[in-house]
Design an enzyme around this catalytic site. Structure first.
Site, mmCIF file in Angstrom:
data_model
loop_
_atom_site.group_PDB
_atom_site.id
_atom_site.type_symbol
_atom_site.label_atom_id
_atom_site.label_comp_id
_atom_site.label_asym_id
_atom_site.label_seq_id
_atom_site.Cartn_x
_atom_site.Cartn_y
_atom_site.Cartn_z
ATOM 1 N N CYS A 96 6.443 3.699 -2.766
ATOM 2 C CA CYS A 96 6.972 2.162 -3.305
ATOM 3 C C CYS A 96 6.622 2.130 -4.625
ATOM 4 O O CYS A 96 6.962 1.764 -5.806
ATOM 5 C CB CYS A 96 6.541 1.084 -2.481
ATOM 6 S SG CYS A 96 7.079 0.932 -0.764
ATOM 7 N N LYS A 97 5.273 2.661 -4.859
ATOM 8 C CA LYS A 97 4.527 2.469 -6.456
ATOM 9 C C LYS A 97 5.352 3.614 -7.289
ATOM 10 O O LYS A 97 5.732 3.121 -8.296
ATOM 11 C CB LYS A 97 3.175 2.823 -6.190
ATOM 12 C CG LYS A 97 2.424 1.918 -5.539
ATOM 13 C CD LYS A 97 0.934 2.199 -5.376
ATOM 14 C CE LYS A 97 0.016 1.038 -4.610
ATOM 15 N NZ LYS A 97 -0.994 1.734 -4.257
ATOM 16 N N SER A 132 0.825 -1.160 -0.065
ATOM 17 C CA SER A 132 0.181 -0.100 0.025
ATOM 18 C C SER A 132 0.848 1.107 -0.069
ATOM 19 O O SER A 132 0.452 2.356 0.221
ATOM 20 C CB SER A 132 -0.913 -0.063 1.046
ATOM 21 O OG SER A 132 -0.029 -0.100 2.689
ATOM 22 N N CYS A 133 2.077 1.076 -0.147
ATOM 23 C CA CYS A 133 3.105 2.397 -0.261
ATOM 24 C C CYS A 133 2.992 3.120 -1.350
ATOM 25 O O CYS A 133 3.583 2.442 -2.312
ATOM 26 C CB CYS A 133 4.351 1.813 0.308
ATOM 27 S SG CYS A 133 5.699 2.731 0.129
ATOM 28 N N SER A 134 2.647 4.343 -1.103
ATOM 29 C CA SER A 134 2.748 5.206 -2.463
ATOM 30 C C SER A 134 4.091 5.454 -2.896
ATOM 31 O O SER A 134 4.306 5.540 -4.334
ATOM 32 C CB SER A 134 2.041 6.404 -2.281
ATOM 33 O OG SER A 134 2.583 7.211 -1.294
#
Length: 134
Positions: free
Chosen positions: A13-14, A9-11
């Site tokens: 990371c995306k 869910s890490c933005s």
């Protein structure tokens, strides 16, 4: 091979994964909450970090605050066991190659992961064309 340690869910990371894909730089994605977080990988990350555990562990994490954990008093073995039991304490994303780590998404610093030959070509591209044309 570059490894990127992420949580689903890490933005940030995306953003990092997209940046590597856009740059056509191969990477291996490692979910910090998955069973594949190995002791040897955590040791490698700690060895490459400039400031040790403080570079990769969030001292503001809920687990650390609620349990009054002092990572500075832990041995390396204790710290690795603690991280493996509580992967949410890791800052993310963490990018690792053969020589360095980077924690978090930073547009300027992430370019260090562009292969050296390609960075050289991009920096001197105009000069190379001038030489070829003369």
């Amino acid at each position: 091979m570059i490894k990127i340690y992420v949580s689903p869910s890490c933005s940030s990371c995306k953003k990092v994964k997209k940046w590597f894909s856009d740059q056509n730089i191969p990477f291996e994605e490692k979910n910090i909450f998955g069973p594949s977080l190995k002791e040897s990988e955590l040791k490698d990350i700690l060895i490459k970090s400039e400031n040790g555990a403080s570079d990769i562990i969030s001292k503001r994490s809920k687990v650390i605050k609620e349990n009054n954990v002092d990572i500075d008093d832990m041995s390396i073995s204790e710290m690795i066991a603690f991280i493996r039991e509580n992967p949410s304490v890791l800052k993310r994303p963490i990018m690792v190659d053969d020589h360095r780590i980077q924690v978090g998404y930073n547009k300027e610093e992430i370019t260090a992961f562009i292969p050296k030959a390609r960075r050289f070509q991009e920096i001197y591209c105009d000069t190379c064309e001038d030489v070829e044309n003369n």
